[in-house]
Structure formats: C-alpha cells, structure tokens
Design an enzyme around this catalytic site. Structure first.
Site: not given
Length: 685
Positions: A105, A259, A283
């Site tokens: 990520c 994250h 995201n």
C-alpha cells in the site's frame, strides 16, 4: 573509512559518469537496453523473457508466501489473460489501481499521488510501448535510484495465485500499466517480497527524484496548515498513513490501521454559517472509505451549496473520501510531502525564492558513540567527511535549509532500513547545533538557520561502511544586487576535488529557461561562493546548457574549450570568473543558444556551413568566405558541421576578437592589417 587511494578511485568513477543517470541519459538497470532487446525479439518473432528477473520463486521471494503456495504461482502474460489488452486506457488515474495480496500500500499510495502530477508521471511511464504496435512482451519504466534515473526493463509475465493476481490488479480488466509498473519496481528492489511492507516516503522519492518530509499529525508544526497550502499550490505529491501494531485492520469508522493512503485534494468549503477545512484521501485498496463526517453520504453535504456538493462529493465505493482536517489529524499519524525541491516550505508573505541543491556521494564510517544514543562529533570528525555550506538569506519565520541523507545498502535489500543513520550540523568552530538520527533509508529535516558557515557530518551508529547520498537544499531570494553572503558548497576537508558533483534537482526541461537569474546558477557552482574555475565551468555548461537531447548531439564542452572560454571572459587574468564576469558570459550564451535553435531548422543538433554563415549574420557579426571555411574546419566535425557546444565556443571567440580589433584600431594608426586578416589569424589558431 576510505583510504586516500580508494577515495581517489571513487571520485574518478563519479567524475567519469558525466550526466549518466539523468532523464536525458538514463542508466540501464542490469545493463539491459530496452530498444535493442525489443528490436531483437521483433526480428526473431520471439516474446521477451527476462533472465535477470525470471518467472519463478526467486522473483517472488522465499518468505512472502508459504512454500506450498509458492509452487502454485503461475506466470501469465496479459495476452493470455485478455483478448485485447492495453497498457493505458483513457489516461492514467489512481482509480485504475486496486491493491492485491502483497502489502505494498505504501508504494501504491505514492503511485496514486504520482498519477495526479503529469510532470512526474511522464518520467516514470514511457510512452514508447504498448500491446498494439511493436509488441514483443517487453516493457520498461524509470525510477530514481540513489541519485540516478535508471531504466528498468521487464517481461510482461505476471504472477497469479489460484487464478487471482498476486500483485496489484487494474480496475479495468484489460488495462495493465499498474501491474507492469509494480513488477518493474519489484525488480528494482530485488523481489516482490521486498514490496511487502515499506515506507511511502521511499516510494515518493523513487518516483520523483525529489525531497520528502514527514510531519507528525499527533504533534504537528504550528504552520502545518500553511505547509499544506503551499504543497497544494506547488503541485507536490502527498500521502499519509495510520498507526497501529496490527496492519490492515479496518475499524468500524472505515479507517484502516497500519495503512498508507494518498492525499488527493484539500479545500475550504462554506458550511452552514461558517467555513470548514476538508481534505480528500484515497485508499489504494480501491474500496473501503471513512464513514464519519464528510464521507460520501454524510448529512454534512446537505448544508453545502448544490454546485459545490456536485463538484466535490463523489458517491462511489472507489476508496476516495472527504473528511474534516480535525478528523484527519485525529485518525492519521503522519503526513508526507514530496517535490523536486522543498517548495512546500515556501509560504507566508515571502518574496520570490528559489532553492539550490548540492549533492555528495561518498562512503561513511561509524560515528563514535558515548552511550545512551549520544553521538560524539569529535570522534566522527576524525573519520567522516564534513560538508560545508553558507546560508545567505534569513527570515526567523521561514525555513531556509533542508538536509536529506539517504543510505545505500550494498545488496539493495530491506536490511538497509534497519541501520540507524543521521547527521550533525554545527557552525564553523562551534558546537553541534542540530542532530537527527533515525532507523530509515532516508533521514530528512528542515531548519531555520541564520547567515553564516555551517558543516554537515553524515554518520551511522552501525559498524559498517557503505555509500550515502547527501543533499543540501538552500533557499535564497532573487537578488537585485550583490549578495552579502554568497551561497557556497565546499568539499569535504579530507576528500579530493573530483569527488564533488553539484546537480540542480529539476525537471527535464532546459534549465536555461527555468532559472531567470544567472546568479542562481553561479551560486550552485562557485568555489567558496566567489568564483568559478575552468572545471566548475565545464560542469556548469554541460549540466545547465546541454539539457535536451538535441542540444547534446554535437558533443559536450571539453575541459580545454572551457579553459578557452574562461580566458576570453577573465578580466582579472586570475583563472577564475567572478559573478560579474559570469553574468556577461551567461548573456552571451543565452543569445547564442537562441541563434543556434533558430538556424538549426531541422533540429539535427548541428549547423552546416550555410547555416553557420546565417547564424553569424543573425548575431550581428560578419565574416568572408575564407574565414567561414576556416571556422568550419577549426570548430566543425569531419563533415564541417558544428554542434551547439562548439558553436558557442566559436561565437564567443569571434565576437570577443572582433571587438578587440576595434579597440586596437581606435588606439592608434599603427595597426597594419584589416579586420578579416586579424580574425583569420585569431580564429584558426
């Protein structure tokens, strides 16, 4: 510590590199040439297979999956997965990206930000490839790797596990740029396993070659809002991350712990009877959004004018959402901002400023520790090089110095992130003023320093030796007069002159047009801030003038030609150019560059004899046919064509000698030759 002999060898290697590693002269990762390899495959009717990053477990990494899953991995090309694959469809967007099984990520959040800034995206994603024309199963991407831009070649075999993409997969099934770019980045870092966990700050730098800074949202600087505004105004890349011991755990409010996210926008919106500052976040999962105030279907949007609500609110499960700045600081831990230079620190009522940068590559030795993480500059001074700089402009309310230190581990593995590195800053003949150490690949910090001379000492607490890249960014105003404190970057006291390389970190457009002030350029290269010698002039001309590919076709400025140029402009006859003398030279170069581009109508990078004659006339000078022929012989190649660097040398000499003759003729009648006889004598010598 490097011995004198090894220091000299390292300096020679750096010097001979020239501009290799720039966007105009890319380094070839693993010595693989994309154009040559593709042409070879096309001529043989083969699809490329990359032996340096093969379709087997070694490219995945031994610890990413369990052993039974590793052997289930299948590698397939897009042409085997889709009937009509494309590299790009309808442009490049963050919404093309959906994170796969790999925990990258951090890389995808940086990639999402990259898609918003075309000037950086085009550096990473070349346009000369695809599935429709000249397809041979080979692609390439560019990344900034420890000070150099490198071209990474891959084949298009992608890993699948149980029929699903192991890595990132595109939202549109037949668009493959995200998966192929991710594979190239995995190759650069050694394996897909080395993408499983990382730092968004590293990826932001690797995608831009820029400088990044991290800001704590739990203890933010008082001017964080001003920094955000400046970052948005100067089109920086931005990201953020959440804390949490357990990674990728989605809370009930929709925020994922441990994250990384992309910041895609920020605005101030009229809400009820006041104003609300909101920030837009994406995201990399491609889904999963904030469920609180200002989320897609929250009641706050009912109190916003319809035209603004329609423009801003996107009610889709695409991973992107708005939230208030207050909630942003509450639920996120770190903000990351990156640009070519630290323009995000330019805010408030400042005059127009520019940032210059000095780059230094060297090897370090361990710093001497005194216990409890206290670092002894006295011990370190005896072993590591010091880098000096002068601060020129000072405002107690604005930052004017940024120091960035990047470590390069020998085998390019994630072990490099386990080493504590940092630097100390101290004023000349004074105690340590600042120090910054961290367990990170990149340690960067910003400062407000008053005018004066400072030294930076890079160091590591580990008992190892390997390379580091130090960059010193300094802000200075566009001066109307002579600066009181000219900017200087000095060599380490214990290294050799050829170890130094100073390169402005700008985009790939010609810097001659980017820097309106010749003083800005002079200050980047000046010895002790006051003069430029022939070697520095050579670096300056090759790096600042020969930027685009066409300009460099005719060859680079040699050291001998730069000595000749310096002799023509050196009014003090001391082997150096002062700021005033360089200003005169720079104006001449700008004029000759315009003339050259005008006369080189076919963009060949050369002028033939007839074009040279026209260029001389355009410059307001005159020659006869005999002198024109001699100039073509003296400055041209075997076919009497003249490139840009030789043209500038030729014109400087012609114009200088023309005016020298006129001055001699005015001094008295004793001169017994014509202008052309004089010029023929001095132009062919």
């Amino acid at each position: 510590m490097l011995s004198p002999n090894s220091s000299r060898r390292l300096g020679q290697d750096w010097k001979t590199t020239g501009t290799a590693g720039s966007l105009q002269s890319l380094k070839k990762f693993n010595n693989q040439d994309f154009s040559r390899l593709r042409a070879s495959c096309l001529s043989q009717g083969l699809l490329f297979e990359d032996d340096t990053f093969p379709a087997n477990v070694s490219s995945i990494g031994p610890n990413l999956l369990s052993e039974d899953k590793l052997w289930l991995i299948q590698w397939k090309r897009p042409t085997e997965l889709q009937r009509n694959p494309h590299l790009i469809m309808d442009g490049v967007s963050r919404f093309d990206i959906m994170q796969g099984e790999i925990g990258d990520c951090w890389m995808l959040a940086a990639l999402g930000s990259l898609t918003l800034q075309k000037r950086f995206l085009e550096n990473v994603l070349p346009k000369d490839q695809g599935f429709q024309n000249d397809y041979a199963g080979i692609f390439h991407f560019r990344f900034w790797h420890f000070g150099d831009w490198v071209d990474v070649v891959i084949d298009d075999r992608l890993p699948l596990l149980n029929g699903r993409y192991l890595s990132v997969h595109p939202r549109t099934s037949n668009e493959f740029w995200p998966s192929l770019l991710e594979k190239a980045y995995a190759k650069l870092r050694g394996s897909y396993q080395n993408l499983h966990g990382g730092y968004i700050s590293d990826a932001l730098v690797d995608f831009t070659g820029g400088v990044q800074l991290q800001f704590s949202l739990k203890n933010p600087p008082p001017d964080l809002e001003e920094i955000l505004k400046a970052a948005d105004r100067s089109q920086c890349l931005m990201g953020c991350s959440t804390s949490g011991q357990l990674r990728n755990i989605e809370l009930r409010n929709g925020i994922v712990q441990g994250h990384a996210y992309t910041i895609t926008g920020a605005t101030k919106i009229r809400y009820k009877n006041g104003w609300e500052h909101i920030v837009r976040i994406w995201n990399p999962w491609g889904h999963g959004e904030w469920k609180g105030a200002w989320s897609d279907d929250s009641p706050e949007w009912d109190h916003v004018e319809p035209k603004y609500r329609e423009a801003l609110c996107r009610d889709k499960d695409d991973g992107e959402f708005w939230m208030s700045c207050e909630n942003f600081q509450e639920h996120f831990s770190l903000l990351y901002i990156c640009n070519s230079t630290p323009t995000f620190l330019d805010f408030g009522g400042q005059n127009r400023t520019t940032w210059s940068v000095d780059r230094h590559i060297y090897q370090w030795s361990p710093v001497v520790t005194t216990g409890r993480n206290n670092y002894s500059p006295a011990g370190a001074l005896s072993r590591n090089p010091q880098y000096f700089f002068k601060v020129t402009d000072y405002d107690p309310k604005t930052y004017n110095v940024v120091i960035s230190l990047i470590q390069k581990h020998a085998d390019n593995t994630l072990d490099a992130q386990k080493l504590k590195i940092g630097f100390l800053i101290f004023r000349e003949n004074s105690k340590v003023l600042k120090q910054d150490f961290a367990l990170a690949r990149d340690v960067t910090n910003y400062f407000i320093l008053s005018p004066g001379t400072y030294a930076v000492l890079p160091a590591t607490s580990e008992d190892q030796e390997f390379e580091f890249l130090l960059r010193i960014f300094l802000k200075h105003q566009d001066y109307n007069g002579e600066p009181n404190y000219p900017l200087s970057s000095m060599l380490p006291k214990d290294t050799f002159t050829d170890l130094r390389k100073t390169t402005p970190e700008n985009s790939d457009e010609p810097r001659l047009n980017q820097d309106s002030s010749y003083k800005t350029i002079f200050l980047r290269y000046a010895n002790q801030g006051s003069a430029i010698d022939a070697l520095q002039l050579q670096h300056l001309l090759n790096e600042e003038v020969l930027q685009d590919e066409t300009a460099s076709l005719g060859g680079r400025f040699s050291f001998d030609s730069c000595r000749g140029i310096l002799a023509l402009m050196d009014l003090g006859s001391n082997g150096r150019l002062t700021l005033q003398e360089f200003g005169s030279l720079w104006r001449h170069i700008a004029k000759y560059l315009d003339v050259f581009k005008k006369e080189d109508r076919n963009n060949s990078g050369y002028l033939d004899v007839s074009e040279l004659k026209s260029a001389i006339q355009t410059a307001g000078l005159s020659v006869n046919e005999q002198l024109l022929r001699l100039m073509a012989l003296r400055y041209g190649d075997a076919t009497r064509r003249i490139g840009l660097s030789d043209f500038i040398c030729c014109m400087l000499r012609l114009e200088t000698m023309t005016y020298a003759f006129q001055n001699l003729a005015e001094d008295g009648p004793q001169l017994s030759m014509t202008t052309m006889e004089w010029l023929t004598l001095v132009m062919y010598s």
